[in-house]
Design an enzyme around this catalytic site. Structure first.
Site, PDB file in Angstrom:
ATOM      1  NE  ARG A 117       5.355 -77.733 -30.521  1.00 43.65           N
ATOM      2  CZ  ARG A 117       4.505 -78.683 -30.914  1.00 43.65           C
ATOM      3  NH1 ARG A 117       3.578 -78.409 -31.793  1.00 43.65           N
ATOM      4  NH2 ARG A 117       4.595 -79.904 -30.436  1.00 43.65           N
ATOM      5  CE  LYS A 182       2.006 -69.854 -34.817  1.00 40.23           C
ATOM      6  NZ  LYS A 182       2.937 -70.932 -35.212  1.00 40.23           N
ATOM      7  NE  ARG A 317      -2.846 -77.832 -39.158  1.00 43.83           N
ATOM      8  CZ  ARG A 317      -1.840 -77.577 -38.345  1.00 43.83           C
ATOM      9  NH1 ARG A 317      -2.070 -77.378 -37.070  1.00 43.83           N
ATOM     10  NH2 ARG A 317      -0.606 -77.521 -38.793  1.00 43.83           N
TER      11      ARG A 317
END
Length: 320
Positions: A117, A182, A317
């Site tokens: 992204r 992630k 976050r």
């Protein structure tokens, strides 16, 4: 296009994880040992760990199963292409949207220009991860595509669950997480005219066997090998599961929009009911994350109540 046939032949031989002498590799490829050494250096530039031990030859740091187009194609109806080396699987499909069929899939062993992204680079070493893109034509148009990356995320998690792998969750709007690290990222790129169909290219990069040496990522990350506790990952069957679940979920989305996907998302929302911080440019909002709404927005409970936030520049976050 550059010929990589020798490097690919060497990798296929080395993929068993055993030692192979430069002499035997040269005999198989019909080239000299010096030429083998040169090709090995090229393979190392792709991010593959190849060791050379005097008297034994060359060996991969870890064996891996190469992607096989025939194996995948036999199990799905989608048109599938496997490319050993490509600039970007997304870009490849974007350039072919006028001619390819809906559901066409592009997979690569190595990307020289992978992206995430906002134009971020996606690290793409050869054979250790998965670089996957699918083309979808949405007749309802671009406006109907809002929330599509969330649908894709749900489909990918469910595909992983279908393989008996538990614990993978979603981070709004487009990441897969495991234990707050992630695992994969999703990138949806779209084009089309007002009143016409939307051409969607849905890309995913998933860490499968990432090594510490590859760590130039600006956040905690993990690999599927860590999720399952070993490095015996059949990437071909993983791809088949992804394609089947994406086909079904995208068809469901065409018929019913986000109906049903909100509940499915909230079941695997990594930050559900946890304190978070939303960053929107220079603005930050803190609160308790309460899942997503029917428009694909993330719900945040603050002192002012529960509000929905949506937009490409919003990131999420942990705040605990």
């Amino acid at each position: 296009m550059k010929d990589h046939s020798v490097k690919l032949k060497l990798l296929k031989t080395l993929s068993d994880g055993a030692f192979h002498s430069g002499e035997s590799l040269g005999a198989q490829a019909g080239i000299s040992r010096a030429a083998i050494s040169k090709h090995i250096k090229g393979i190392q530039e792709w991010g593959v760990d190849v060791f050379r031990v005097q008297g034994k030859g060359y060996q991969l740091a870890q064996p891996f199963i190469l992607l096989d187009q025939t194996t995948i194609q036999q199990q799905v109806d989608n048109h599938v292409e496997v490319h050993p080396v490509i600039d970007s699987t997304n870009q490849y499909l974007i350039e072919k949207t006028a001619t390819i069929e809906k559901g066409s899939v592009c997979i690569a062993e190595y990307q020289s220009a992978g992206r995430g992204r906002r134009g971020r680079q996606w690290l793409s070493p050869f054979g250790t991860n998965l670089y996957f893109s699918i083309y979808w034509r949405l007749e309802a148009g671009i406006a109907a595509a809002m929330g599509l990356s969330l649908v894709v995320g749900v489909a990918i998690v469910e595909a992983i669950q279908n393989l008996g792998i538990e614990g993978v969750k979603l981070k709004w709007p487009n990441d897969l997480y495991f234990e707050d690290k992630k695992l994969a990222g999703i990138l949806v790129e779209m084009s089309g005219q007002t009143g016409g169909a939307a051409h969607l290219v849905i890309g995913m990069g998933m860490n499968l066997l990432m090594q510490d040496k590859d760590k130039n990522i600006d956040q905690p990350w993990t690999s599927l090998s860590e999720v399952i506790g070993n490095d015996q990952i059949d990437r071909n069957q993983l791809v088949v599961s992804f394609i089947k679940c994406l086909n079904q979920s995208l068809k469901d989305y065409e018929l019913n929009g986000m109906d049903g996907f909100v509940e499915r998302w909230n079941k695997v929302d990594n930050f559900l009911d946890r304190p978070v911080r939303l960053i929107m440019g220079d603005k930050e909002v803190e609160g308790i994350e309460r899942g997503i709404d029917s428009h694909g927005g993330v719900l945040l409970e603050t002192a002012d109540g529960i509000k929905s936030y949506i937009g490409g520049e919003i990131s999420l976050r942990r705040n605990d």
